[in-house]
Write a protein that holds these residues in place. Structure first.
Motif, PDB file in Angstrom:
ATOM      1  N   ARG A 157       6.115   6.975  20.485  1.00 14.23           N
ATOM      2  CA  ARG A 157       6.687   6.573  19.129  1.00 14.23           C
ATOM      3  C   ARG A 157       6.396   5.124  19.433  1.00 14.23           C
ATOM      4  O   ARG A 157       7.346   4.395  19.484  1.00 14.23           O
ATOM      5  N   ASP A 182       4.393   4.526   9.163  1.00 14.80           N
ATOM      6  CA  ASP A 182       5.672   4.815   9.356  1.00 14.80           C
ATOM      7  C   ASP A 182       6.588   4.276  10.396  1.00 14.80           C
ATOM      8  O   ASP A 182       5.973   3.264  10.975  1.00 14.80           O
ATOM      9  N   ALA A 183       7.636   4.707  10.359  1.00 11.90           N
ATOM     10  CA  ALA A 183       8.703   3.935  11.264  1.00 11.90           C
ATOM     11  C   ALA A 183       8.219   4.158  12.853  1.00 11.90           C
ATOM     12  O   ALA A 183       8.496   3.191  13.766  1.00 11.90           O
ATOM     13  N   SER A 184       7.371   4.987  13.068  1.00  6.73           N
ATOM     14  CA  SER A 184       7.097   5.544  14.597  1.00  6.73           C
ATOM     15  C   SER A 184       5.636   4.742  14.711  1.00  6.73           C
ATOM     16  O   SER A 184       5.272   4.829  15.913  1.00  6.73           O
ATOM     17  N   GLN A 217      12.350  -0.516  15.291  1.00  4.67           N
ATOM     18  CA  GLN A 217      13.098  -0.012  14.147  1.00  4.67           C
ATOM     19  C   GLN A 217      14.501  -0.802  14.275  1.00  4.67           C
ATOM     20  O   GLN A 217      15.045  -1.076  15.173  1.00  4.67           O
ATOM     21  N   TYR A 252       3.003   5.446  12.954  1.00  3.16           N
ATOM     22  CA  TYR A 252       1.886   6.310  12.644  1.00  3.16           C
ATOM     23  C   TYR A 252       1.373   6.061  11.299  1.00  3.16           C
ATOM     24  O   TYR A 252       1.924   5.512  10.378  1.00  3.16           O
ATOM     25  N   THR A 312      -0.098   8.041   8.419  1.00  2.96           N
ATOM     26  CA  THR A 312      -0.170   9.395   7.970  1.00  2.96           C
ATOM     27  C   THR A 312      -1.061   9.608   6.570  1.00  2.96           C
ATOM     28  O   THR A 312      -0.978  10.621   6.026  1.00  2.96           O
ATOM     29  N   ASN A 337       1.412   0.518   5.404  1.00  2.00           N
ATOM     30  CA  ASN A 337       1.558   1.795   5.296  1.00  2.00           C
ATOM     31  C   ASN A 337       1.887   2.561   6.461  1.00  2.00           C
ATOM     32  O   ASN A 337       1.914   3.869   6.377  1.00  2.00           O
TER      33      ASN A 337
END
Length: 439
Positions: free
Chosen positions: A221, A117-119, A227, A121, A123, A115
């Protein structure tokens, strides 16, 4: 004699009107197609029309096809790109190999990893995650701590401040002011409020500068390096090379983009001998007409694109000889008048088409920039102004120029540019304001 009743009457007159036939619409569409779309369109036509076949362009004279020879010391397997590891794969490998945790805890940490995110983190709310996993909230918080211990540092953070703090805690030598900057003064650092930081931290400017330098070394990030995505490739339609004489350039079409199509000889003979009143004859003649028209459209596209590019090279000779700083303002109408074509034809020919030049690959529309002093010998394009702006800022020294000072400098060089335009160009280049450059 004409009769009218109440102001109404019948009138017969002749007038010309342009009608876009299906054939003309197809010709316009083909001219406007960029290279990848044209290639896909041609493949569709080759499958649909049995009378069409592609010539062996790689064997043709003047072809730009490149052949590769496998020498003895060349290992082709070494040049096969491998699959890039994702952030999720990287974290799961650490979780399953390096950590000695229970299967239940690994399940929770794995769910958190999935779960991110792309950076990098997290959330999602901890309480919500506990409900989804049907476990106690304390277990999710423990799993989050385990996740935040993995590499890269800062992964699993729920805010920028937490991300930077996780990284700062792993530094071998953390500056005494670094944690304070991260927890309370990130906005002041972003806007270079050094005077305010000196007052609040009770520290000298040199110490604050060292702490800020260490802060900038951290990664906001942490997942960015993992990525992945399919890179966008540009296929040049035309190639501009320097000719033998200095200042002379040769324009050639990229043969891989312009495959030669022919009408199949065997089907051609069948079409000539077939009875046009029969179904087979009607089919063959219709397909032959369609194939011949497509070949003419493709040839017209080649000729138009070649003429347009050659005209661009002539008009923008300074760019091709000296680089982007010598790009001059030019409009589509300039090339249209030069070639005796309609402005819309030039627009369609330039849209989505790319030229490989000695200075890089550019879309043809790049060579039609707006500018200043158009029509005069000292005309200069917006791209040239941007290049000059970068040069002025690069050599400004310890006292950065304000936007107004930069506008005044351009005025002294005969370039009428306003402060607002300088600001717009500076921001488009990603250059900070004079206040931030000073810091």
């Amino acid at each position: 004699m004409r009769r009218t009743y109440g102001g109404f009457g019948l009138h017969q007159q002749q007038r010309t009107k342009l009608h876009m036939t299906p054939q003309l619409q197809q010709a316009v569409k083909i001219l406007q197609m960029p290279a990848p779309e044209l290639r896909a369109f041609i493949n569709e036509q080759l499958e649909d029309n049995p009378l069409l076949e592609q010539a062996d362009w790689s064997a043709a004279s003047g072809s730009s096809a490149v052949s590769y020879r496998n020498s003895g010391d060349y290992d082709s397997l070494r040049h096969v790109p491998g699959q890039t590891e994702t952030l999720e794969q990287h974290l799961l490998e650490q979780l399953n190999v390096d950590l000695d945790e229970s299967e239940e805890m690994k399940r929770i940490v794995g769910y958190l990893i999935g779960n991110l995110d792309a950076s990098g983190y997290l959330t999602l709310d901890i309480q919500w995650l506990a409900v989804q996993l049907e476990v106690d909230q304390a277990l999710v918080e423990q799993a989050l701590q385990i996740l935040q211990q993995l590499e890269p540092a800062g992964v699993g953070a729920r805010s920028l401040s937490e991300c930077l703090k996780l990284q700062a805690e792993r530094l071998p030598e953390c500056h005494p002011l670094l944690m304070s900057l991260i927890e309370d003064y990130l906005e002041d650092v972003a806007f270079a409020h050094i005077h305010k930081l000196k007052q609040r931290l009770k520290a000298c400017e040199a110490d604050i500068a060292e702490a800020i330098a260490q802060l900038k070394s951290l990664q906001p990030r942490p997942g960015a390096s993992f990525q992945t995505g399919t890179p966008g490739y540009v296929v040049p339609d035309v190639i501009v090379r320097a000719a033998g004489e200095e200042g002379q350039f040769m324009v050639t079409l990229h043969d891989a983009v312009f495959p030669r199509l022919l009408i199949n000889g065997e089907y051609e003979r069948l079409a000539q001998s077939a009875n046009r009143t029969e179904e087979t004859g009607l089919f063959l003649h219709a397909r032959r007409s369609a194939a011949a028209f497509l070949i003419r459209c493709l040839e017209q596209r080649r000729v138009t694109l070649l003429r347009v590019t050659e005209a661009i090279v002539e008009e923008q000779a300074g760019f091709f000889q000296f680089g982007p700083s010598q790009l001059r303002p030019m409009t589509l109408l300039d090339i249209a008048d030069k070639l005796g074509l309609h402005e819309s034809t030039i627009s369609r020919a330039a849209s989505g088409k790319f030229a490989m030049t000695p200075w890089g690959t550019y879309e043809l529309s790049f060579f039609f920039p707006t500018g200043f002093n158009k029509g005069h010998d000292d005309a200069i394009s917006a791209e040239s102004v941007k290049a000059r702006l970068k040069e002025l800022i690069r050599t400004e020294g310890d006292s950065p120029y304000s936007d107004q000072q930069l506008a005044d400098a351009f005025a002294q060089e005969g370039i009428p540019i306003s402060r607002r335009t300088v600001t717009k160009y500076r921001e488009s280049l990603g250059i900070a304001s004079s206040i931030h450059r000073k810091r």
